[in-house]
Design a protein around this motif. Sequence first.
Motif, PDB file in Angstrom:
ATOM      1  N   LEU A  72      -7.354   1.515  -0.348  1.00  0.00           N
ATOM      2  CA  LEU A  72      -7.481   0.250  -0.706  1.00  0.00           C
ATOM      3  C   LEU A  72      -6.923  -0.801  -0.074  1.00  0.00           C
ATOM      4  O   LEU A  72      -7.494  -1.832   0.169  1.00  0.00           O
ATOM      5  N   LEU A  73      -5.937  -0.487   0.597  1.00  0.00           N
ATOM      6  CA  LEU A  73      -5.055  -1.836   1.421  1.00  0.00           C
ATOM      7  C   LEU A  73      -5.715  -1.852   2.649  1.00  0.00           C
ATOM      8  O   LEU A  73      -5.928  -2.929   3.015  1.00  0.00           O
ATOM      9  N   ARG A  74      -6.122  -0.736   3.073  1.00  0.00           N
ATOM     10  CA  ARG A  74      -7.236  -1.061   4.540  1.00  0.00           C
ATOM     11  C   ARG A  74      -8.356  -1.813   4.001  1.00  0.00           C
ATOM     12  O   ARG A  74      -8.685  -2.623   4.749  1.00  0.00           O
ATOM     13  N   ASP A  75      -9.063  -1.412   3.040  1.00  0.00           N
ATOM     14  CA  ASP A  75     -10.002  -2.043   2.656  1.00  0.00           C
ATOM     15  C   ASP A  75      -9.817  -3.614   2.437  1.00  0.00           C
ATOM     16  O   ASP A  75     -10.659  -4.416   2.795  1.00  0.00           O
ATOM     17  N   ILE A  76      -8.870  -4.089   1.835  1.00  0.00           N
ATOM     18  CA  ILE A  76      -8.545  -5.486   1.751  1.00  0.00           C
ATOM     19  C   ILE A  76      -7.745  -6.074   3.125  1.00  0.00           C
ATOM     20  O   ILE A  76      -7.392  -7.185   3.047  1.00  0.00           O
ATOM     21  N   GLY A  77      -7.590  -5.286   3.837  1.00  0.00           N
ATOM     22  CA  GLY A  77      -6.793  -5.786   5.187  1.00  0.00           C
ATOM     23  C   GLY A  77      -5.261  -6.132   5.057  1.00  0.00           C
ATOM     24  O   GLY A  77      -4.854  -6.859   5.796  1.00  0.00           O
ATOM     25  N   MET A  78      -4.678  -5.334   4.106  1.00  0.00           N
ATOM     26  CA  MET A  78      -3.274  -5.533   3.909  1.00  0.00           C
ATOM     27  C   MET A  78      -2.408  -4.119   4.162  1.00  0.00           C
ATOM     28  O   MET A  78      -2.238  -3.408   3.341  1.00  0.00           O
ATOM     29  N   LEU A  79      -2.395  -3.994   5.514  1.00  0.00           N
ATOM     30  CA  LEU A  79      -1.856  -2.841   5.834  1.00  0.00           C
ATOM     31  C   LEU A  79      -0.398  -2.503   6.071  1.00  0.00           C
ATOM     32  O   LEU A  79       0.009  -1.300   6.385  1.00  0.00           O
ATOM     33  N   ASP A  80       0.593  -3.295   5.793  1.00  0.00           N
ATOM     34  CA  ASP A  80       1.754  -3.399   6.044  1.00  0.00           C
ATOM     35  C   ASP A  80       2.651  -2.370   5.279  1.00  0.00           C
ATOM     36  O   ASP A  80       3.524  -1.818   5.568  1.00  0.00           O
ATOM     37  N   GLY A  81       2.005  -1.959   4.082  1.00  0.00           N
ATOM     38  CA  GLY A  81       2.558  -1.166   3.122  1.00  0.00           C
ATOM     39  C   GLY A  81       2.060   0.281   3.461  1.00  0.00           C
ATOM     40  O   GLY A  81       2.526   1.294   2.731  1.00  0.00           O
ATOM     41  N   ILE A  82       1.193   0.627   4.334  1.00  0.00           N
ATOM     42  CA  ILE A  82       0.751   1.847   4.593  1.00  0.00           C
ATOM     43  C   ILE A  82       1.862   2.598   5.725  1.00  0.00           C
ATOM     44  O   ILE A  82       2.072   1.916   6.558  1.00  0.00           O
ATOM     45  N   THR A  83       2.339   3.836   5.341  1.00  0.00           N
ATOM     46  CA  THR A  83       3.254   4.450   6.099  1.00  0.00           C
ATOM     47  C   THR A  83       2.637   5.964   6.491  1.00  0.00           C
ATOM     48  O   THR A  83       1.846   6.330   5.629  1.00  0.00           O
ATOM     49  N   GLU A  84       3.063   6.429   7.556  1.00  0.00           N
ATOM     50  CA  GLU A  84       2.575   8.036   7.913  1.00  0.00           C
ATOM     51  C   GLU A  84       3.491   9.157   7.807  1.00  0.00           C
ATOM     52  O   GLU A  84       3.246  10.181   8.084  1.00  0.00           O
ATOM     53  N   THR A  85       4.812   8.655   7.608  1.00  0.00           N
ATOM     54  CA  THR A  85       5.987   9.524   7.636  1.00  0.00           C
ATOM     55  C   THR A  85       6.743   9.461   6.570  1.00  0.00           C
ATOM     56  O   THR A  85       6.955   8.296   6.001  1.00  0.00           O
ATOM     57  N   PRO A  86       7.474  10.420   5.869  1.00  0.00           N
ATOM     58  CA  PRO A  86       8.498  10.190   4.862  1.00  0.00           C
ATOM     59  C   PRO A  86       9.411   9.116   4.979  1.00  0.00           C
ATOM     60  O   PRO A  86       9.929   8.250   4.324  1.00  0.00           O
ATOM     61  N   ASP A  87      10.214   9.194   6.615  1.00  0.00           N
ATOM     62  CA  ASP A  87      11.090   8.449   6.844  1.00  0.00           C
ATOM     63  C   ASP A  87      10.772   7.025   6.879  1.00  0.00           C
ATOM     64  O   ASP A  87      11.158   5.934   6.614  1.00  0.00           O
ATOM     65  N   ALA A  88       9.315   6.767   7.363  1.00  0.00           N
ATOM     66  CA  ALA A  88       9.031   5.282   7.528  1.00  0.00           C
ATOM     67  C   ALA A  88       8.553   4.696   5.946  1.00  0.00           C
ATOM     68  O   ALA A  88       8.733   3.759   5.657  1.00  0.00           O
ATOM     69  N   TYR A  89       8.197   5.651   4.951  1.00  0.00           N
ATOM     70  CA  TYR A  89       8.100   5.378   3.702  1.00  0.00           C
ATOM     71  C   TYR A  89       9.402   4.540   3.102  1.00  0.00           C
ATOM     72  O   TYR A  89       9.324   3.720   2.745  1.00  0.00           O
ATOM     73  N   VAL A  90      10.294   5.637   3.266  1.00  0.00           N
ATOM     74  CA  VAL A  90      11.752   4.815   2.873  1.00  0.00           C
ATOM     75  C   VAL A  90      12.010   3.794   3.699  1.00  0.00           C
ATOM     76  O   VAL A  90      12.522   2.703   2.749  1.00  0.00           O
ATOM     77  N   GLU A  91      11.861   3.605   5.009  1.00  0.00           N
ATOM     78  CA  GLU A  91      12.328   2.341   5.662  1.00  0.00           C
ATOM     79  C   GLU A  91      11.540   1.228   4.885  1.00  0.00           C
ATOM     80  O   GLU A  91      12.106   0.208   4.876  1.00  0.00           O
ATOM     81  N   ARG A  92      10.312   1.371   4.966  1.00  0.00           N
ATOM     82  CA  ARG A  92       9.693   0.097   4.156  1.00  0.00           C
ATOM     83  C   ARG A  92       9.950  -0.316   2.855  1.00  0.00           C
ATOM     84  O   ARG A  92      10.055  -1.469   2.878  1.00  0.00           O
ATOM     85  N   ALA A  93      10.214   0.814   2.088  1.00  0.00           N
ATOM     86  CA  ALA A  93      10.475   0.335   0.933  1.00  0.00           C
ATOM     87  C   ALA A  93      11.917  -0.306   0.543  1.00  0.00           C
ATOM     88  O   ALA A  93      12.012  -1.407   0.186  1.00  0.00           O
ATOM     89  N   VAL A  94      12.654   0.101   1.868  1.00  0.00           N
ATOM     90  CA  VAL A  94      14.241  -0.726   1.763  1.00  0.00           C
ATOM     91  C   VAL A  94      14.037  -1.979   2.430  1.00  0.00           C
ATOM     92  O   VAL A  94      14.602  -3.042   1.604  1.00  0.00           O
ATOM     93  N   ALA A  95      13.106  -1.987   3.455  1.00  0.00           N
ATOM     94  CA  ALA A  95      13.217  -3.179   3.980  1.00  0.00           C
ATOM     95  C   ALA A  95      12.411  -4.403   2.958  1.00  0.00           C
ATOM     96  O   ALA A  95      12.782  -5.453   2.902  1.00  0.00           O
ATOM     97  N   TRP A  96      11.334  -3.878   2.322  1.00  0.00           N
ATOM     98  CA  TRP A  96      10.776  -4.704   1.069  1.00  0.00           C
ATOM     99  C   TRP A  96      11.650  -5.113   0.042  1.00  0.00           C
ATOM    100  O   TRP A  96      11.624  -6.201  -0.422  1.00  0.00           O
ATOM    101  N   ALA A  97      12.504  -4.238  -0.411  1.00  0.00           N
ATOM    102  CA  ALA A  97      13.460  -4.666  -1.238  1.00  0.00           C
ATOM    103  C   ALA A  97      14.487  -5.998  -0.799  1.00  0.00           C
ATOM    104  O   ALA A  97      14.699  -6.853  -1.639  1.00  0.00           O
ATOM    105  N   ASN A  98      14.930  -5.769   0.454  1.00  0.00           N
ATOM    106  CA  ASN A  98      15.692  -7.045   0.969  1.00  0.00           C
ATOM    107  C   ASN A  98      14.765  -8.016   1.028  1.00  0.00           C
ATOM    108  O   ASN A  98      15.357  -9.168   0.793  1.00  0.00           O
ATOM    109  N   HIS A  99      13.523  -8.205   1.520  1.00  0.00           N
ATOM    110  CA  HIS A  99      12.813  -9.374   1.392  1.00  0.00           C
ATOM    111  C   HIS A  99      12.487  -9.724   0.049  1.00  0.00           C
ATOM    112  O   HIS A  99      12.429 -10.947  -0.074  1.00  0.00           O
ATOM    113  N   ALA A 100      12.373  -8.871  -0.905  1.00  0.00           N
ATOM    114  CA  ALA A 100      12.103  -9.252  -2.226  1.00  0.00           C
ATOM    115  C   ALA A 100      13.328 -10.197  -2.688  1.00  0.00           C
ATOM    116  O   ALA A 100      12.935 -10.884  -3.698  1.00  0.00           O
TER     117      ALA A 100
END
Length: 688
Positions: A621-649
């Motif tokens: 769905l995210l690829r379809d609408i061109g919003m790719l930043d939330g897509i991760t490929e490894t567990p470590d990247a998943y954690v890192e993205r969530a933590v980074a977005w928590a700080n941005h929020a």
Amino acid sequence: MQARNLLTTAMRHHQTGQLGNAEQGYRAVLAIEPRNVDALHLLGVVAHQRGHNDAALDLIGRAIGQNGRVAAFHHNLGNVLGQLGRQADAVAAYRQAIRLQPEHVEAHASLAGLLVQQGEAQEALAAIDRALALRPLDAGKHVNRGNILHALGRSDAAIAAYRRAIELEPALAAAHNNLGLALIAREEVEAALPCYRRAITLKPDYVEAYVHLGNALQDLGQSGDAAAAYRQALVLQPDRADARLALAMTAIPIMPATPEAAAGTPHAFAAALDALATHPQGLSAAAGRSQPFYLAYRPVDVTADLCRYGDLVATPQPVPDREARTGRLRLLIVSAHVRDHPVWRVNLQGLLTHLDRSRFDVAVFHTGARTDEHTAWAAANVDTFVGGERNVAAWRAKIVEYRPDIILYPEVGMDPVTGALASQRLAAVQAAGWGHPITTGLPTIDLFFSGEALEGPDADRHYRERLVRLPRTGVSIEWTAEGGEPWQGPERAADVVRFALCQQPIKFDPADDALLTRIAKGSGACEFWLVMPNRQQWAGKQLVARLRDRFAEAGLDPDRYIKVASWMTSRRFNGFLDAMDVYLDCPAFSGFTTALQAVQRGLPIVTLEGRFLRQRMAAGLLRDIGMLDGITETPDAYVERAVAWANHARDTAGWSRSRDLLRDAASRAMGDPEPMLRLQDALIAAAG
């Protein structure tokens, strides 16, 4: 006089269940009086009771030929015709019995039973009400009335009918058993358990009640107790195929408690299939009643096991001959979810909107009991619509009558009737959609429609069917989440970030629990909000307890991090999404409908894109609408993205702008007809 005495004696044997002696007596009468209509009729009844329905049809038919004015003859003829599958003729026989004797209670009741099997539940209700008007204190007829009301989806009225039957005859086991089924329909699974147990106490050899008890226990996650119930059913009836099939499914826990239990599930199911394969007789007749639905929630390749299951339950039938057609292809869509349901919103509504009627004669068979305004819309916008609860044989007869060139199942695996029908070869071309996002495993399904954005490069090997990658997500979405109501949650403490964990509990694999504790440790002040399910609430409680244990083991205060919201309506859920900061998708089994709601509310999604379709839904769905930043490929990247977005929020203004961009992008998911046009082309090509 001799014939009359012999007939009286034979009837006495018949009444006491001595069928062999009764048969000898009736034959002795006929040896003296070959045209004795009572002996012909009753000998036919004995043949019917012994399962010799062809002989019964001949004998009762001969009796009617000599005296067609006896209502009982026509009633019993209807019983025989019904057993032979000649339902229309059976209905005619019952109606003739009623014309001859309007107060024939059993003819009214038999007519009601047959009509409900044919999906004519409203007419069946009128028939059973006529029977009860004639015999209001007949507990069995109240059970029949409850069965018809159950088929109409009127659970409350069905429950009242069963309770009336119990009031009249407390020891009537069928009333207790069927009361349990009506409570299940109202999703009161725990309340159904004592009903089944009472039925078994009253009738210790009640195989049906043991099977239903097992089904309820399995739905409550009590697989061990469910297995014990199925085994007892098999002690009583070793050839009971639906019990053997259900027993195999207990190898798949709904909510495994540990990573080890989750990882061991495919091996346990493979062993259960080995056991089934030693005694496969009758499994095809039980297809659909127990399906390996929960196997999809284990994030490993289970294609081979699903194919083995498919081979065990599929009905071996030749491919129907394709009729030469000069006009439109006859496309039949079969689903239990032609109503407000994720399968309707995502997979089915857009298809019906964009089908080219110059190319297809479109029929929809709605096999579910629930209906709403979406059901009415579908009925008004296709060439043929058939609804009403029927058994599998009646639905099969309807399909054969329609003579489809193509059958499309938007999902296979979530509904017992569609699961049973999909396991049969009823059209030259049969296809499935990704409403249940995993291979059907069935040799009877030719095509599986998915989306380019949803599938990985090696996806073909994950399907028994030929995988057809349609443009984008493979669907044309017409559904927009309705407006939101403000969420009445607790006040947010300063700098607290709220993560939404708002998918069904069964999607949370125990192996992924550690990802949440890592996110908590890296995100500072934060909360993880879970939404409890409307059904299988026990699963939600188990998930909360499991996560609390994992957080405590990681040295984190569960009370601080784990928060729970009750199930809520769609509008209130939208308000809940508005109040969250980051949506955490489940790595083991991704969401699509909930993710669609999230992006429509501008809630950023972090997802871990896996190998399989069921792990790639939100990413697609995210690829379809061109919003790719939330897509991760490894567990470590998943954690890192969530933590980074928590700080941005915590930058409220900046995060609000990001949400506005996502909300605007969500409109790109809507209404594109191209996937449906390509689906039509694929169906036409497959139909030759």
